[in-house]
Design a protein around this motif. Structure first.
Motif, mmCIF file in Angstrom:
data_model
loop_
_atom_site.group_PDB
_atom_site.id
_atom_site.type_symbol
_atom_site.label_atom_id
_atom_site.label_comp_id
_atom_site.label_asym_id
_atom_site.label_seq_id
_atom_site.Cartn_x
_atom_site.Cartn_y
_atom_site.Cartn_z
ATOM 1 N N LEU A 107 -4.518 40.493 36.767
ATOM 2 C CA LEU A 107 -5.559 40.529 35.753
ATOM 3 C C LEU A 107 -6.846 41.010 36.403
ATOM 4 C CD1 LEU A 107 -3.440 38.417 34.693
ATOM 5 C CD2 LEU A 107 -5.301 37.483 33.394
ATOM 6 N N LEU A 108 -7.403 42.057 35.829
ATOM 7 C CA LEU A 108 -8.652 42.634 36.302
ATOM 8 C C LEU A 108 -9.708 42.335 35.233
ATOM 9 C CD1 LEU A 108 -6.980 45.923 37.462
ATOM 10 C CD2 LEU A 108 -7.561 43.951 38.859
ATOM 11 N N PRO A 109 -10.996 42.563 35.503
ATOM 12 C CA PRO A 109 -12.010 42.153 34.525
ATOM 13 C C PRO A 109 -11.767 42.591 33.084
ATOM 14 C CG PRO A 109 -13.078 42.725 36.561
ATOM 15 C CD PRO A 109 -11.617 43.028 36.745
ATOM 16 N N HIS A 110 -11.259 43.791 32.829
ATOM 17 C CA HIS A 110 -11.032 44.202 31.439
ATOM 18 C C HIS A 110 -9.657 44.825 31.245
ATOM 19 C CE1 HIS A 110 -15.049 43.265 30.121
ATOM 20 N NE2 HIS A 110 -15.517 43.863 31.192
ATOM 21 N N SER A 111 -8.705 44.483 32.096
ATOM 22 C CA SER A 111 -7.365 45.042 31.927
ATOM 23 C C SER A 111 -6.319 44.151 32.591
ATOM 24 C CB SER A 111 -7.292 46.460 32.501
ATOM 25 O OG SER A 111 -7.621 46.445 33.863
ATOM 26 N N VAL A 112 -5.087 44.399 32.216
ATOM 27 C CA VAL A 112 -3.940 43.670 32.761
ATOM 28 C C VAL A 112 -2.912 44.698 33.197
ATOM 29 C CG1 VAL A 112 -2.129 41.990 32.255
ATOM 30 C CG2 VAL A 112 -4.353 41.788 31.138
ATOM 31 N N VAL A 113 -2.361 44.538 34.394
ATOM 32 C CA VAL A 113 -1.325 45.453 34.893
ATOM 33 C C VAL A 113 -0.148 44.645 35.418
ATOM 34 C CG1 VAL A 113 -2.942 47.317 35.469
ATOM 35 C CG2 VAL A 113 -2.410 45.612 37.173
ATOM 36 N N GLN A 114 1.028 45.261 35.373
ATOM 37 C CA GLN A 114 2.207 44.642 35.990
ATOM 38 C C GLN A 114 1.997 44.619 37.504
ATOM 39 O OE1 GLN A 114 4.203 43.745 32.627
ATOM 40 N NE2 GLN A 114 4.960 43.229 34.590
ATOM 41 N N TRP A 115 2.417 43.542 38.139
ATOM 42 C CA TRP A 115 2.237 43.390 39.588
ATOM 43 C C TRP A 115 3.623 43.381 40.210
ATOM 44 C CZ3 TRP A 115 0.817 38.574 42.757
ATOM 45 C CH2 TRP A 115 0.180 38.955 43.948
ATOM 46 N N ASN A 116 3.885 44.316 41.086
ATOM 47 C CA ASN A 116 5.225 44.524 41.629
ATOM 48 C C ASN A 116 5.513 43.596 42.810
ATOM 49 O OD1 ASN A 116 7.727 45.643 41.818
ATOM 50 N ND2 ASN A 116 7.062 47.451 42.945
ATOM 51 N N VAL A 117 5.601 42.289 42.539
ATOM 52 C CA VAL A 117 6.017 41.308 43.546
ATOM 53 C C VAL A 117 7.055 40.400 42.903
ATOM 54 C CG1 VAL A 117 3.819 41.339 44.800
ATOM 55 C CG2 VAL A 117 4.168 39.678 42.992
ATOM 56 N N GLY A 118 7.945 39.878 43.722
ATOM 57 C CA GLY A 118 8.962 38.976 43.212
ATOM 58 C C GLY A 118 8.633 37.524 43.486
ATOM 59 N N SER A 119 8.047 37.269 44.654
ATOM 60 C CA SER A 119 7.670 35.908 45.027
ATOM 61 C C SER A 119 6.437 35.977 45.923
ATOM 62 C CB SER A 119 8.828 35.227 45.763
ATOM 63 O OG SER A 119 8.985 35.782 47.049
ATOM 64 N N HIS A 120 5.969 34.824 46.370
ATOM 65 C CA HIS A 120 4.789 34.801 47.235
ATOM 66 C C HIS A 120 5.041 35.505 48.572
ATOM 67 C CE1 HIS A 120 6.989 31.417 48.947
ATOM 68 N NE2 HIS A 120 6.218 31.543 50.013
ATOM 69 N N GLN A 121 6.304 35.615 48.970
ATOM 70 C CA GLN A 121 6.638 36.283 50.230
ATOM 71 C C GLN A 121 6.451 37.800 50.153
ATOM 72 O OE1 GLN A 121 10.523 34.705 50.262
ATOM 73 N NE2 GLN A 121 9.974 32.870 51.465
ATOM 74 N N ASP A 122 6.463 38.343 48.943
ATOM 75 C CA ASP A 122 6.284 39.781 48.755
ATOM 76 C C ASP A 122 4.813 40.204 48.707
ATOM 77 O OD1 ASP A 122 9.040 39.989 48.543
ATOM 78 O OD2 ASP A 122 9.010 39.754 46.363
ATOM 79 N N ILE A 123 3.886 39.244 48.738
ATOM 80 C CA ILE A 123 2.457 39.568 48.644
ATOM 81 C C ILE A 123 1.983 40.095 49.993
ATOM 82 C CG2 ILE A 123 0.144 38.665 48.229
ATOM 83 C CD1 ILE A 123 1.435 36.577 46.380
ATOM 84 N N THR A 124 1.530 41.355 49.974
ATOM 85 C CA THR A 124 1.062 42.008 51.193
ATOM 86 C C THR A 124 -0.359 42.526 50.983
ATOM 87 O OG1 THR A 124 1.886 44.166 50.508
ATOM 88 C CG2 THR A 124 3.409 42.767 51.773
ATOM 89 N N GLU A 125 -0.914 43.076 52.049
ATOM 90 C CA GLU A 125 -2.244 43.680 51.961
ATOM 91 C C GLU A 125 -2.234 44.833 50.955
ATOM 92 O OE1 GLU A 125 -5.363 45.591 55.139
ATOM 93 O OE2 GLU A 125 -3.797 44.273 55.880
ATOM 94 N N GLU A 126 -1.148 45.575 50.935
ATOM 95 C CA GLU A 126 -1.026 46.703 50.002
ATOM 96 C C GLU A 126 -0.973 46.236 48.545
ATOM 97 O OE1 GLU A 126 2.048 50.355 49.001
ATOM 98 O OE2 GLU A 126 2.264 49.247 50.874
ATOM 99 N N SER A 127 -0.296 45.110 48.287
ATOM 100 C CA SER A 127 -0.211 44.626 46.905
ATOM 101 C C SER A 127 -1.554 44.097 46.398
ATOM 102 C CB SER A 127 0.867 43.553 46.773
ATOM 103 O OG SER A 127 0.549 42.413 47.535
ATOM 104 N N PHE A 128 -2.475 43.748 47.306
ATOM 105 C CA PHE A 128 -3.819 43.313 46.914
ATOM 106 C C PHE A 128 -4.821 44.463 46.861
ATOM 107 C CE2 PHE A 128 -3.288 38.675 48.136
ATOM 108 C CZ PHE A 128 -3.488 38.222 46.846
ATOM 109 N N SER A 129 -4.404 45.685 47.226
ATOM 110 C CA SER A 129 -5.351 46.800 47.339
ATOM 111 C C SER A 129 -6.058 47.121 46.019
ATOM 112 C CB SER A 129 -4.650 48.048 47.871
ATOM 113 O OG SER A 129 -3.668 48.486 46.964
ATOM 114 N N LEU A 130 -5.418 46.891 44.885
ATOM 115 C CA LEU A 130 -6.066 47.203 43.622
ATOM 116 C C LEU A 130 -7.288 46.330 43.372
ATOM 117 C CD1 LEU A 130 -4.784 45.537 40.570
ATOM 118 C CD2 LEU A 130 -3.168 45.561 42.442
ATOM 119 N N PHE A 131 -7.385 45.170 44.003
ATOM 120 C CA PHE A 131 -8.530 44.291 43.779
ATOM 121 C C PHE A 131 -9.781 44.756 44.524
ATOM 122 C CE2 PHE A 131 -4.945 41.418 42.897
ATOM 123 C CZ PHE A 131 -5.296 41.064 41.606
ATOM 124 N N TRP A 132 -9.650 45.421 45.652
ATOM 125 C CA TRP A 132 -10.849 45.848 46.375
ATOM 126 C C TRP A 132 -11.252 47.283 46.074
ATOM 127 C CZ3 TRP A 132 -6.930 44.423 50.177
ATOM 128 C CH2 TRP A 132 -6.290 45.506 50.759
#
Length: 184
Positions: A81-106
């Motif tokens: 969830l971003l300030p005015h939009s919602v996108v699908q997030w391509n992770v399956g579990s907390h173990q799949d969360i990487t620096e690349e998966s957070f790149s859309l936030f910065w």
């Protein structure tokens, strides 16, 4: 009325009471002269609206094991969830969360102050290098179980903070039904 007439006649009778116009030894100089057209240009404000902002913020209405209901729209699976939009997030579990998966936030402008991460039905630890990368970019990360992350995200949005969320639906029977769905 009579008083006004009496004062007027008194004023005209004694010319010495009037102040003579003052003559300056020099005339004030202006670098430019204003015309009526200039007056109209300088005293009006014109606003060009490039994009209308959404009147309402993003809120999470409900969640279940399959996804989320966000501002009345159903989103299946993990989402960001971003300030005015919602996108699908391509992770399956907390173990799949990487620096690349957070790149859309910065990459967003205005900068997101805090990202609330929902890791399912339990609070899980994220990789330390992922948290370090977010901290270096000036974005705070709050890791919680998904039910609490949804509540925290709604609270921060209600405060008017620039907030993002990365949510993984809780597995099993955990769900929150919104008041709107109960009424139907």
């Amino acid at each position: 009325m009579a008083t006004a007439l009496a004062l007027r006649s008194l004023y005209r009778a004694r010319p010495s009471l009037r102040c003579p116009p003052v003559e300056l030894p020099w005339a004030p100089r202006r670098g430019h002269r204003l015309s009526p057209a200039d007056d109209e240009l300088y005293h009006r404000t014109r606003i060009s609206l490039l994009q209308r902002e959404a009147a309402e913020a993003t809120y999470i209405d409900s969640y279940n094991s399959r996804g989320f209901m966000i501002n009345g729209n159903r989103v299946l699976g993990p989402c960001a969830l971003l300030p005015h939009s919602v996108v699908q997030w391509n992770v399956g579990s907390h173990q799949d969360i990487t620096e690349e998966s957070f790149s859309l936030f910065w990459m967003l402008e205005p900068r997101i102050e805090i990202v609330v991460v929902g890791t399912g039905d339990r609070t899980e630890r994220l990789q330390s290098q992922v948290l370090q990368a977010m901290r270096q970019r000036g974005i705070a990360v709050e890791v919680q179980d998904t039910p609490n992350a949804c509540a925290t995200f709604n609270f921060l949005c209600h405060e008017g903070r620039v907030t993002g969320a990365a949510l993984i639906p809780p597995p099993g029977g955990t769900s929150l039904t919104s008041l709107g769905e109960v009424a139907q």
